[in-house]
Design an enzyme around this catalytic site. Structure first.
Site, PDB file in Angstrom:
ATOM      1  N   HIS A  50     -11.266  -4.812  10.723  1.00  0.00           N
ATOM      2  CA  HIS A  50     -11.925  -4.787   9.411  1.00  0.00           C
ATOM      3  C   HIS A  50     -13.309  -4.155   9.472  1.00  0.00           C
ATOM      4  CE1 HIS A  50      -8.766  -7.715   8.589  1.00  0.00           C
ATOM      5  NE2 HIS A  50      -8.999  -7.589   7.312  1.00  0.00           N
TER       6      HIS A  50
ATOM      7  N   GLU B  60       0.812  -1.227   0.000  1.00  0.00           N
ATOM      8  CA  GLU B  60       0.000   0.000   0.000  1.00  0.00           C
ATOM      9  C   GLU B  60       0.840   1.268   0.000  1.00  0.00           C
ATOM     10  OE1 GLU B  60      -0.726  -2.596   1.960  1.00  0.00           O
ATOM     11  OE2 GLU B  60      -2.849  -3.096   1.706  1.00  0.00           O
TER      12      GLU B  60
END
Lengths: 320, 340
Positions: free
Chosen positions: B138, B70
């Protein structure tokens, strides 16, 4: 390829030295009121880069970026004015010395160690998409090679054969930490093998050596064969930043560095030995350069700082 | 036997992911500088299907499966933007932003300012937030985090219509936009929303920074966004039966924050409840309330409250999750306390 020595490379190094010396003058009176990281002692790398760079190429540099900017062709005056926090600066006084941005030459920098490399990768990907033979140069120091972004960048550049040159300026210290104490590999260049990249380590105090190796790295990247990793060893003459007590390096080591590893002194000897110029000619060049920089500094110092009323401008396009 | 193409699904049978994919396809078609980077966005069409079909249509140069890097590919977006492209970066779950926030808040958000307007950052950070039963790492929303960092526009749509139209605006603007989807909405069909707005096929835009009164009411101003809008509408139906008339406002974006719509409502109702699926402290709820008081003065409010995740990681067990995340039931209870 063995090029040089040339007066042009000497002149470039002089300009980089004089530029950073002019910046030093802004520190005591707080004209530059934050950190200042000079590249004094590392000019051979900048001079070695300059000749291989084309206008379309991009350079993404670090907190120690002035000489890379000059190598890329960023205009002296707006760069100096930016460092001196002026409205006439490259970024209207919003960026400062660690954050110069010049769309005209595709030059930029970041103050975050290692963060330059992913940005350079983006330029490399852009050049691939456009089908040009431009290259992107991501500069980092020896500190940045141990960031995750170094690995991520070189891996992607290798996987996709992108035109990226990662230039590692190994000045042996990440602030106070010696690179040999924190690197698993003896050299930084050998890490290239992990990414299928071209890799080489060179003496970064000689502009001819740097110019030749950098030219080869750039040619490799331009030719579509993927990334190159060039490690140039060098010496930081001053502390990490102005005000750094630099007690982590013994006095003798610092004295030896200045005496034995000054790229300008070394290059003078090389030029005279090769019969390219005599000391008097080089002295005259140095004096001219110093005077020109002093005149520029005086001009820049007279410029105004940005007006407080504009402090919120340029966050969003509606404010530009 | 003659092969016949299956008829296209009815427009209201499209789920949110499909409308996002439609939006991206339209933007990529009309501007070849738009490209997509992220994990599983190409071959797999996105783990939630938001980029399905784009690889086949636009090719791998413009729809790029990245490695799990990322920091690397978010930084790539910075270089691409400076080189004249308009990247859309998918961070699969907003919770992953920790490994690349550097490029988001130090580069993407600041370069327009640091460069004195020299560079623009037409970058969309497209990412999935919100509750999906996947616990602490999450399930976050984090729009308050992005909103706190100057230089980013932050949108969190609530309906298929807004997901399409806000994506068009996000791609088209030269400002960087963090586009936060809600995982609980991505697979929901248009026809299953309480808040139904037909999604046309032709391109349209929803402006960034304009809130919408989803349900007019006179007793309480209920301000929320993203999946909170559906919960608020459900609560409002229950409350209507009890004689409490709730004005439901969908903010649609956190930056810019449309306080005009909020203050107009509060001027009528005098009661303000801000509902947020993000964390309570130092976030959207406090900001909306403070700005309301600054705009109208403290005497404009007879009652004020906020209802958000009470500064705790999202738990795994459903019983615990329901105890800390606003839902229709807890929102209704908060409104009742406000009018009591």
């Amino acid at each position: 390829m063995n090029t040089g020595p040339t007066l042009e490379r000497f002149r470039r190094m002089l300009e980089m030295r004089h530029f950073d010396e002019a910046c030093l003058e802004g520190v005591p009176g707080f004209e530059i009121h934050g950190e200042l990281h000079t590249g004094i002692g590392q000019e051979a790398i900048g001079a070695g880069m300059a000749e291989s760079l084309r206008p379309g190429d991009a350079v993404v540099s670090t907190h120690r970026n002035h000489y890379h900017a000059l190598a890329k062709g960023v205009a002296l005056r707006p760069l100096l004015a930016e460092i001196f926090e002026k409205e006439t600066g490259l970024c209207r006084g919003r960026g400062g010395h660690m954050h110069p941005f010049d769309p005209a030459t595709n030059f930029s920098a970041t103050g975050i160690v290692g963060a330059s490399l992913p940005v350079a990768l983006g330029y490399a990907y852009a050049y691939r998409l456009r089908g040009t033979d431009d290259v992107a140069i991501g500069v980092t120091g020896d500190g940045g090679v141990n960031t995750g972004g170094f690995h991520e960048t070189l891996n992607m550049a290798g996987a996709w054969k992108l035109p990226l040159v990662v230039l590692v300026e190994n000045n042996l210290y990440g602030i106070s930490v010696p690179i040999e104490a924190v690197s698993a590999t003896a050299t930084l260049a050998e890490r290239a093998a992990a990414y299928g990249a071209w890799g080489r380590k060179v003496d970064g105090t000689d502009p001819d050596t740097v110019a030749d190796a950098f030219a080869e790295a750039v040619t490799h990247a331009r030719s579509g064969r993927g990334p190159a990793l060039l490690e140039a060893t060098c010496f930081r003459f001053r502390g990490h930043f102005e005000g750094d007590h630099d007690n982590y390096r013994p006095r003798e080591e610092k004295q030896r560095i200045r005496r034995d590893h000054d790229p300008l002194t070394l290059y003078r000897a090389k030029l005279t030995a090769a019969g390219v110029a005599d000391q008097a000619t080089l002295d005259a060049l140095a004096a001219q350069g110093k005077a020109a920089m002093a005149a520029l500094l005086a001009e820049v110092r007279a410029d105004a700082q940005p007006e407080a009323a504009g402090a919120l401008r340029y966050r969003f396009v509606e404010e530009a | 036997m003659t092969a016949t193409a299956a008829p296209p699904p009815a427009r209201d049978a499209l789920n949110v992911s499909q409308t996002i994919s439609e939006a991206l396809a339209i933007e990529m078609q009309r501007d070849e500088r738009v490209l997509l980077l992220g994990e599983d966005v190409a071959r797999n069409g996105g783990v939630f299907g938001c980029t399905r079909g784009l690889l086949e249509r636009f090719g791998e140069d413009r729809v790029r499966d990245t490695p799990i890097s990322e920091m690397g590919f978010t930084g790539m977006a910075v270089g691409l933007a400076m080189a004249g492209f308009r990247p859309v970066v998918e961070i699969m779950f907003v919770d992953f932003i920790g490994v690349c926030l550097e490029q988001v808040y130090n580069a993407i958000a600041k370069i327009p300012y640091m460069s004195g307007g020299g560079y623009r950052m037409p970058v969309v950070i497209k990412t999935a937030g919100g509750l999906i039963g996947s616990a602490a790492q999450h399930s976050q929303c984090l729009w308050g985090l992005f909103a706190h960092l100057p230089g980013l526009q932050v949108v969190a749509p609530s309906t298929p219509f807004d997901y399409r139209g806000l994506m068009a605006s996000a791609v088209e603007t030269d400002n960087p936009v963090v586009y936060i989807e809600h995982k609980g909405l991505l697979l929901k069909k248009g026809r299953d929303f309480r808040n139904q707005v037909p999604v046309p096929e032709a391109r349209y835009k929803v402006p960034i920074g304009k809130a919408r009164v989803v349900r007019p009411g006179g007793d309480v101003s209920l301000v929320t966004l993203s999946a909170g809008v559906e919960h608020a509408l459900e609560a409002a139906e229950v409350l209507a039966a009890e004689g409490i008339d709730v004005d439901v406002i969908d903010l649609r974006s956190v930056v810019p924050l449309d306080m005009e719509t909020v203050t107009q409502s509060v001027t009528r109702t005098g009661r303000l409840l801000v509902v947020d699926e993000d964390y309570l402290s130092f976030g959207l709820t406090g900001e909306v309330i403070t700005r309301t008081i600054e705009a109208l003065g403290p005497s404009a409010l007879q009652a004020v409250a906020r209802h958000a995740v009470p500064d705790v990681p999202i738990p795994a067990a459903r019983s615990l999750e329901q105890a800390v995340v606003p839902g229709a039931g807890s929102i209704a209870a908060a409104v009742r306390r406000l009018v009591a």
